[in-house]
Design a protein around this motif. Structure first.
Motif, short mmCIF file in Angstrom:
data_model
loop_
_atom_site.label_atom_id
_atom_site.label_comp_id
_atom_site.label_asym_id
_atom_site.label_seq_id
_atom_site.Cartn_x
_atom_site.Cartn_y
_atom_site.Cartn_z
N ILE A 107 17.78 2.85 9.49
CA ILE A 107 16.97 1.92 9.97
C ILE A 107 15.55 2.03 9.54
N TYR A 108 14.83 1.08 9.14
CA TYR A 108 13.37 1.13 8.96
C TYR A 108 12.71 0.44 10.02
N LEU A 109 11.36 1.07 10.38
CA LEU A 109 10.65 0.22 11.24
C LEU A 109 9.85 -0.40 10.54
N GLY A 110 9.63 -1.77 10.59
CA GLY A 110 8.84 -2.71 9.95
C GLY A 110 7.35 -2.68 10.60
N MET A 111 6.31 -2.34 9.73
CA MET A 111 5.10 -2.26 10.25
C MET A 111 3.97 -2.97 9.13
N ASP A 112 2.63 -3.21 9.58
CA ASP A 112 1.87 -3.87 8.80
C ASP A 112 1.42 -3.11 7.53
N ALA A 113 1.48 -4.09 6.62
CA ALA A 113 0.94 -3.50 5.09
C ALA A 113 -0.33 -2.81 5.20
N ALA A 114 -1.09 -3.06 6.05
CA ALA A 114 -2.44 -2.50 6.34
C ALA A 114 -2.19 -1.01 6.07
N LEU A 115 -1.27 -0.45 6.50
CA LEU A 115 -1.14 1.00 6.42
C LEU A 115 -1.26 1.63 5.23
N SER A 116 -0.88 0.48 3.99
CA SER A 116 -0.96 1.10 2.52
C SER A 116 -2.49 1.33 2.00
N THR A 117 -3.39 0.91 2.88
CA THR A 117 -4.80 1.03 2.37
C THR A 117 -5.26 2.35 2.79
N GLY A 118 -4.43 3.50 3.27
CA GLY A 118 -4.70 4.83 3.42
C GLY A 118 -4.57 5.24 2.18
N ALA A 119 -4.02 4.85 1.07
CA ALA A 119 -3.95 5.55 -0.36
C ALA A 119 -5.03 4.83 -1.19
N PRO A 120 -5.93 5.91 -1.78
CA PRO A 120 -6.94 5.52 -2.68
C PRO A 120 -6.60 4.51 -3.73
N ALA A 121 -5.68 4.63 -4.36
CA ALA A 121 -5.35 3.58 -5.53
C ALA A 121 -5.02 2.27 -4.97
N THR A 122 -4.60 2.18 -3.81
CA THR A 122 -4.26 0.59 -3.31
C THR A 122 -5.57 0.03 -2.86
N LEU A 123 -6.43 0.90 -2.18
CA LEU A 123 -7.90 0.43 -1.89
C LEU A 123 -8.64 0.24 -2.85
#
Length: 422
Positions: free
Chosen positions: A293-309
Motif C-alpha cells: 500500500i502506498y501513502l499518497g502525498m503532495d507532489a511538492a515533496l518532489s522539489t527536494g530533488a535538485p533536478a526537479t526544481l
C-alpha cells in the motif's frame, strides 16, 4: 448543504500543517501503530510540512514577482490571464457540488483499495480540490449532480492509477519509500510528459545528452552544487525580469536557499511517515500476505530533488516564450508560473534526473497545456465569476494547473459532449 460546505471550508481552512498530523494520527491507529508513536509521527509530519511550506512560500514569492516583471518588461499582450491555482481553487470550492465530494472521494479511495484497483491511500486531503475541480467543471456545464459526481470519481480513479504506475520511479528517484503522488496536476502533466520524454530520449544526438545534477557537479565542481545551481537560475530569472544587480543577487540567493533547504524539510517529513508506513505494511502482510500500500502525498515533496526544481525553474521563462510564439494560444502565463516545479514531479524521475531531456519534454507538454488552457478559458471564467477578483485587463481567466491539465480538459470535452442530454 450550506452547513456541510461551512464545515468543509473550516477543515480545509486550517491548512495541511494541521490537517496532516490529525490524518496521520488516525491512519496510524488504523494501522495499529501505538498511540504515542502515531502522535509523534503526526506532529513530525506536520512540522515537516510547515518547513516545506516555508520554503515553497520563499519560492513562490520570489519567482512570482520575477515572472510578473518579465511579463511587464517584454510587453506580452494576451487576452486570457492565468489566474493561478489559488483563484481556481476558490472558484472550485464555491460550486454547490464541492461540499459532498470530499467524503465521496475518500470513500471511493478506500473502496478501490479493498477491491485491489489501487495501492494508493490518498491522505493528501488538501489536494482533493483537483478532483473536485473536475466535478465542478462538469457541474458548470451540465448542472447535473450525478454526472458531476461521476466525473470526479473518474478523475480520481485516473489519478490513482497514474500514482500507482509511477510510484516505483518516485520511490527510487526521490528516496520516498512507500510514497506515491496522487496530486492531480502532477499526474496529468506526467501522463503526457512521460511518453513524450521516452520519445525525446530516442532522438539521435539528444539521446546522448546526459545532464543531471551529479554530472554537472562532477564536470563543473562548485557550479554543479544544487545551491549554486539555484543561485544561477534565480539570477537568470531576475535578469530576464530587468531587476537591478542587488535584486538579481537577492533572488539568486533565495533560489539557492530553496535548493539547499527543501531536501532537508522533506527528510523531516519522511521521518514522521516511516512508522506509519511500517505499520501499514505489517498489518497488510498479516492479513493479505505481501500486498503493498502506498501513502499518497503532495507532489511538492518532489522539489527536494535538485533536478526537479531546476527543471521547473527553467520552464518559467520557456513557458512565457512559448505563450508568445505558439499559434492559437491566448493564455498569458502568470499565477501558476511559480508552481511549475510541482507539474514536473513525475516527468523528471522518468528521465532519471536528466535535466535536458526533462526540459525538452516539459516544453512540448507545456505547449499542449497552453492550448488546453485557452480552450478552458470560457468555462473557468464562468466558474470564477463573482467568486474572485479578475486581474486587471483580463477578458477571460484560465490557469495552467487546471486549464492546462489534460485530465480536466477531457472532463471538459466529455461534459460538453453530453450536455444536450441534460
Amino acid at each position: 448543504m450550506d452547513i456541510l460546505s461551512n464545515v468543509v471550508q473550516s477543515i480545509i481552512g486550517v491548512g495541511p500543517s494541521v490537517m496532516l498530523p490529525i490524518i496521520i494520527f488516525i491512519v496510524g491507529l488504523i494501522f495499529r501503530v501505538k498511540p504515542g508513536k502515531a502522535l509523534v509521527s503526526g506532529i513530525t509530519v506536520g512540522i515537516g510540512m510547515i518547513g516545506i511550506n516555508l520554503v515553497i512560500n520563499l519560492l513562490t514569492t520570489s519567482v512570482g514577482p520575477a515572472a510578473q516583471a518579465m511579463v511587464k518588461r517584454f510587453g506580452f499582450h494576451l487576452t486570457i490571464i492565468d489566474a493561478g491555482w489559488p483563484a481556481v481553487s476558490a472558484g472550485t470550492w464555491a460550486q454547490p457540488i464541492a461540499a459532498i465530494m470530499i467524503p465521496i472521494i475518500l470513500v471511493v479511495n478506500i473502496g478501490l483499495i479493498l477491491i485491489k484497483f489501487t495501492k494508493t491511500l490518498d491522505i493528501d486531503i488538501w489536494n482533493y480540490w483537483h478532483m473536485i475541480a473536475a466535478s465542478s467543471t462538469a457541474y458548470v456545464i451540465t448542472k447535473s449532480w450525478w454526472f458531476s459526481i461521476l466525473c470526479g470519481i473518474i478523475y480520481e480513479a485516473a489519478v490513482l492509477i497514474i500514482a500507482d504506475k509511477t510510484a516505483p520511479k518516485v520511490q527510487e528517484y526521490y528516496g520516498l519509500e512507500g510514497i506515491s503522488f496522487p496530486t492531480g496536476s502532477a499526474a496529468a502533466y506526467g501522463l503526457l510528459g512521460i511518453p513524450v520524454g521516452w520519445v525525446v530520449s530516442k532522438i539521435p544526438g539528444i539521446s546522448k545528452l546526459d545532464v543531471d545534477p551529479e554530472t554537472i557537479q562532477k564536470r563543473f565542481g562548485i557550479f554543479g552544487e544544487p545551491m549554486v545551481m539555484g543561485i544561477i537560475i534565480g539570477a537568470l530569472l531576475a535578469a530576464l525580469g530587468g531587476y537591478s544587480v542587488p535584486n538579481i543577487l537577492k533572488l539568486g540567493m533565495a533560489m539557492g536557499g530553496v535548493m539547499f533547504l527543501m531536501p532537508r524539510m522533506v527528510k523531516i517529513l519522511m521521518e514522521g511517515l516511516i512508522p506509519i508506513q511500517e505499520g501499514a505494511q505489517s498489518l497488510l502482510q498479516s492479513k493479505y500476505g505481501n500486498r503493498e500500500i502506498y501513502l499518497g502525498m503532495d507532489a511538492a515533496l518532489s522539489t527536494g530533488a535538485p533536478a526537479t526544481l531546476a527543471t521547473g525553474l527553467l520552464m518559467v521563462p520557456i513557458t512565457l516564450f512559448l505563450a508568445i510564439i505558439l499559434p492559437g494560444n491566448r493564455v498569458l502565463p502568470f499565477g501558476d508560473l511559480a508552481t511549475i516545479p510541482f507539474f514536473v514531479a513525475l516527468i523528471v524521475p522518468s528521465r532519471k534526473g536528466n535535466i535536458v531531456h526533462s526540459v525538452i519534454s516539459c516544453t512540448i507538454v507545456m505547449a499542449v497545456g497552453l492550448l488546453m488552457a485557452t480552450d478552458f478559458g470560457p468555462t473557468l471564467t464562468t466558474m470564477m465569476h463573482g467568486i474572485v477578483k479578475f486581474p486587471h485587463g483580463a477578458a477571460e481567466v484560465s490557469n495552467l494547473d487546471t486549464g492546462g491539465n489534460v485530465l480536466n480538459w477531457l472532463v471538459l470535452k466529455f461534459s460538453q459532449l453530453v450536455k444536450p442530454l441534460f
